[in-house]
Design a protein around this motif. Structure first.
Motif, PDB file in Angstrom:
ATOM      1  N   UNK A  39     -61.119 -26.358  20.165  1.00 20.26           N
ATOM      2  CA  UNK A  39     -60.211 -27.489  19.915  1.00 20.26           C
ATOM      3  C   UNK A  39     -59.897 -27.578  18.424  1.00 20.26           C
ATOM      4  N   UNK A  40     -58.754 -28.200  18.091  1.00 23.70           N
ATOM      5  CA  UNK A  40     -58.386 -28.361  16.681  1.00 23.70           C
ATOM      6  C   UNK A  40     -59.269 -29.396  15.987  1.00 23.70           C
ATOM      7  N   UNK A  41     -59.509 -29.188  14.708  1.00 20.45           N
ATOM      8  CA  UNK A  41     -60.327 -30.129  13.940  1.00 20.45           C
ATOM      9  C   UNK A  41     -59.921 -29.999  12.466  1.00 20.45           C
ATOM     10  N   UNK A  42     -58.870 -30.725  12.064  1.00 23.37           N
ATOM     11  CA  UNK A  42     -58.230 -30.451  10.766  1.00 23.37           C
ATOM     12  C   UNK A  42     -59.094 -30.670   9.534  1.00 23.37           C
TER      13      UNK A  42
ATOM     14  N   UNK B 199     -51.860 -31.716  24.901  1.00 27.81           N
ATOM     15  CA  UNK B 199     -52.729 -32.855  24.608  1.00 27.81           C
ATOM     16  C   UNK B 199     -52.064 -34.145  25.099  1.00 27.81           C
ATOM     17  N   UNK B 200     -52.885 -35.102  25.460  1.00 29.46           N
ATOM     18  CA  UNK B 200     -52.374 -36.344  26.052  1.00 29.46           C
ATOM     19  C   UNK B 200     -51.320 -37.012  25.157  1.00 29.46           C
ATOM     20  N   UNK B 201     -51.581 -37.098  23.862  1.00 25.97           N
ATOM     21  CA  UNK B 201     -50.613 -37.760  22.976  1.00 25.97           C
ATOM     22  C   UNK B 201     -49.288 -36.998  22.934  1.00 25.97           C
ATOM     23  N   UNK B 202     -49.359 -35.688  23.073  1.00 28.31           N
ATOM     24  CA  UNK B 202     -48.144 -34.888  23.018  1.00 28.31           C
ATOM     25  C   UNK B 202     -47.367 -34.984  24.330  1.00 28.31           C
ATOM     26  N   UNK B 203     -48.091 -34.964  25.434  1.00 30.97           N
ATOM     27  CA  UNK B 203     -47.443 -35.058  26.753  1.00 30.97           C
ATOM     28  C   UNK B 203     -46.617 -36.325  26.846  1.00 30.97           C
ATOM     29  N   UNK B 204     -47.224 -37.438  26.416  1.00 31.38           N
ATOM     30  CA  UNK B 204     -46.508 -38.720  26.478  1.00 31.38           C
ATOM     31  C   UNK B 204     -45.240 -38.665  25.627  1.00 31.38           C
ATOM     32  N   UNK B 205     -45.346 -38.127  24.423  1.00 27.28           N
ATOM     33  CA  UNK B 205     -44.195 -38.071  23.519  1.00 27.28           C
ATOM     34  C   UNK B 205     -43.121 -37.146  24.067  1.00 27.28           C
ATOM     35  N   UNK B 206     -43.513 -35.971  24.534  1.00 32.81           N
ATOM     36  CA  UNK B 206     -42.543 -34.978  25.020  1.00 32.81           C
ATOM     37  C   UNK B 206     -41.785 -35.514  26.223  1.00 32.81           C
TER      38      UNK B 206
ATOM     39  N   UNK C  73     -56.555 -39.664  23.768  1.00 27.97           N
ATOM     40  CA  UNK C  73     -55.434 -39.220  22.933  1.00 27.97           C
ATOM     41  C   UNK C  73     -55.247 -37.703  23.032  1.00 27.97           C
ATOM     42  N   UNK C  74     -56.339 -36.976  23.241  1.00 28.44           N
ATOM     43  CA  UNK C  74     -56.261 -35.508  23.312  1.00 28.44           C
ATOM     44  C   UNK C  74     -56.604 -35.001  24.710  1.00 28.44           C
ATOM     45  N   UNK C  75     -57.695 -35.467  25.260  1.00 32.80           N
ATOM     46  CA  UNK C  75     -58.246 -34.909  26.503  1.00 32.80           C
ATOM     47  C   UNK C  75     -57.445 -35.297  27.731  1.00 32.80           C
ATOM     48  N   UNK C  76     -57.256 -34.347  28.637  1.00 33.78           N
ATOM     49  CA  UNK C  76     -56.789 -34.598  30.003  1.00 33.78           C
ATOM     50  C   UNK C  76     -57.195 -33.372  30.832  1.00 33.78           C
TER      51      UNK C  76
ATOM     52  N   UNK D 149     -37.802 -27.086  28.006  1.00 28.81           N
ATOM     53  CA  UNK D 149     -38.452 -26.752  26.738  1.00 28.81           C
ATOM     54  C   UNK D 149     -39.932 -27.086  26.857  1.00 28.81           C
ATOM     55  N   UNK D 150     -40.774 -26.229  26.301  1.00 27.49           N
ATOM     56  CA  UNK D 150     -42.219 -26.462  26.291  1.00 27.49           C
ATOM     57  C   UNK D 150     -42.800 -25.925  24.986  1.00 27.49           C
ATOM     58  N   UNK D 151     -43.886 -26.565  24.561  1.00 26.31           N
ATOM     59  CA  UNK D 151     -44.548 -26.188  23.315  1.00 26.31           C
ATOM     60  C   UNK D 151     -45.858 -25.482  23.613  1.00 26.31           C
ATOM     61  N   UNK D 152     -46.170 -24.472  22.820  1.00 32.31           N
ATOM     62  CA  UNK D 152     -47.484 -23.837  22.920  1.00 32.31           C
ATOM     63  C   UNK D 152     -48.234 -24.049  21.608  1.00 32.31           C
ATOM     64  N   UNK D 153     -49.540 -24.156  21.719  1.00 38.39           N
ATOM     65  CA  UNK D 153     -50.406 -24.579  20.612  1.00 38.39           C
ATOM     66  C   UNK D 153     -51.396 -23.464  20.291  1.00 38.39           C
TER      67      UNK D 153
END
Lengths: 289, 289
Positions: A224-227, B275-282, A261-264, B219-223
């Motif tokens: 997982x990311x950890x800036x 990620x959950x925060x990204x899914x909601x925004x997208x 916020x991250x996990x699902x 459109x989809x994003x990869x991380x």
């Protein structure tokens, strides 16, 4: 470009890299019998806790680490009722564990009460569940506690420790994993932060070999990311007392009654995907251990 | 702790953070009509290329970016024969694209030959396929090239550009995506690096809204991890001219006849987990665009 005194810099010597955050005021400083704990206000990451000069946790990004240290292992266990957290003094992992209604008791053992005191003052959101009736906070030696734990008395052990240098080093040995193994019930799982796969592969190798030597049946790493940690990419490694890792309570994840916020469920599955270089190394470590 | 002159530091102003690498000698410096290109030797990351003082590529970690800018989009297309790379002057993405036997022609259009010259000198491993008969390297304006491209003449467009500030900004507009849309065949895909989800969500929002405005169907994003870019966590976003993204040629990935260090079928699937925060925004960006 150079940085003036308004920056907090952590040098990662083995990585030959450094990470800096723009600071505002210092809010907390206390030297405990174990370490120096500081909290700064920063320009963009909220508050930042340092232990012995190393970045530990910030307001802005701690959700990544705390969610990934708790939810994947808990949803990988069929019925996690009894949990222990070794370390974890900022209480963010504890808060996430207590979101799980199946959890009946969490014992957190961090040797240094100063960390928790700093968190209560400056990261109150992480400490909001500290008074939960299911939680017990002990400020004693976690390794001794684990050795003394009743056999089979825990479902999940979360080792939320500092790096494997200095006092944290013993947490990465077969002796400690052996104590975890005895304390776990049949379906028991242990998870431990396992550094950056980009610069700490020797740490990961040591963990895999130690888990195998201690009798764990399977082990897998999640990424997982950890800036605010070196390289920005971090990992945690799960050991299973018996059986194979991989399955998880996906329906329970989808029906969870709390926000993340991250996990699902998609992130849960994805976090265990092994990069090619890691897959090759892990197969070597585990088969030849 | 402070850093002396033996460190190269890039400040990420919007992130309030900075990343530094311990340097050795400066190996290359040239100011082109477009930008200043430098190459340093570093203590632990091999060689490092900077453009206008921003870290671009290093020997040690470029595999992450180059593999993830090429293999996911190519294996998401049913038959990628005709590829264009906009930018990509270090030639690392080009090398990865040419590993695919289905690819019949790759045109790389980077406005600045200085970047490629620096790469040929100091990152020869990235340039090892530059003489491949299927490759054509043009040093002209990629935006004009795309506007002039024959409609339906490309299967995959890879936008391997600098950040969306200054000269790179126009690459993130509906006009540019419209030109891509026209140049793509029916199953056509465009992929573009899309910055860090932790600090650049406005960039990602702009990309999604621009792709939709230009008529892309999905459109989809990869991380993926990227230790020398701000936050250490990076992304690329794929737009599909028609149909839905998600499927990929998994059997072809498993049977690929070339080595990768990061990419494999498990990583392909995992990289698209939101990620959950990204899914909601997208979902908000795409439905309301």
């Amino acid at each position: 470009m150079s940085l003036d005194d308004n920056w907090i810099t952590e040098i990662c010597a083995d990585g030959g890299s450094a990470f800096s955050l723009q600071r505002r005021a210092k809010l907390f400083e206390q030297r405990s019998p174990f370490q120096k704990v500081e909290v700064f206000d920063t320009e963009t990451y909220g508050k930042l806790m340092l232990i012995d000069g190393c970045t530990m946790v910030s307001t802005r990004e701690n959700f990544l680490y705390h969610e990934m240290m708790s939810h994947p292992v808990l949803y990988s266990h069929p019925a996690p009722r009894r949990v222990a957290i070794i370390g974890g003094g900022d209480c963010g992992t504890l808060r996430e564990v207590l979101r799980h209604p199946e959890v009946e008791r969490v014992t957190q053992i961090d040797i240094d009460a100063t960390v928790t005191r700093a968190a209560e003052l400056h990261f109150p959101e992480l400490c909001e569940s500290n008074d939960d009736a299911r939680a017990e906070l002990l400020f004693i030696d976690g390794i001794q506690w684990m050795k003394d734990a009743e056999p089979g008395s825990l479902d999940v052990i979360i080792v939320d420790s500092t790096d494997p240098i200095g006092p944290g080093e013993v947490l990465f040995t077969p002796e400690f994993y052996g104590a975890c193994q005895r304390a776990l019930g049949d379906d028991g799982l242990v998870v431990q932060q396992s550094e950056s796969p980009l610069i700490h592969m020797p740490v990961l190798e040591r963990m895999y070999r130690s888990l195998k030597a201690a009798g764990f049946a399977d082990a897998r790493t999640l990424f997982f990311p950890q800036p605010i940690y070196p390289t920005g990419w971090w990992s945690a490694t799960i050991g299973a007392k018996r059986g194979r890792l991989g399955a998880f309570r996906r329906d329970d994840v989808d029906a969870r009654g709390f926000d993340t916020a991250y996990y699902n469920a998609a992130i849960h599955a994805a976090a265990f995907a092994e990069p090619e270089f890691f897959r090759r190394a892990r197969e070597r470590w585990w088969s030849s251990a």
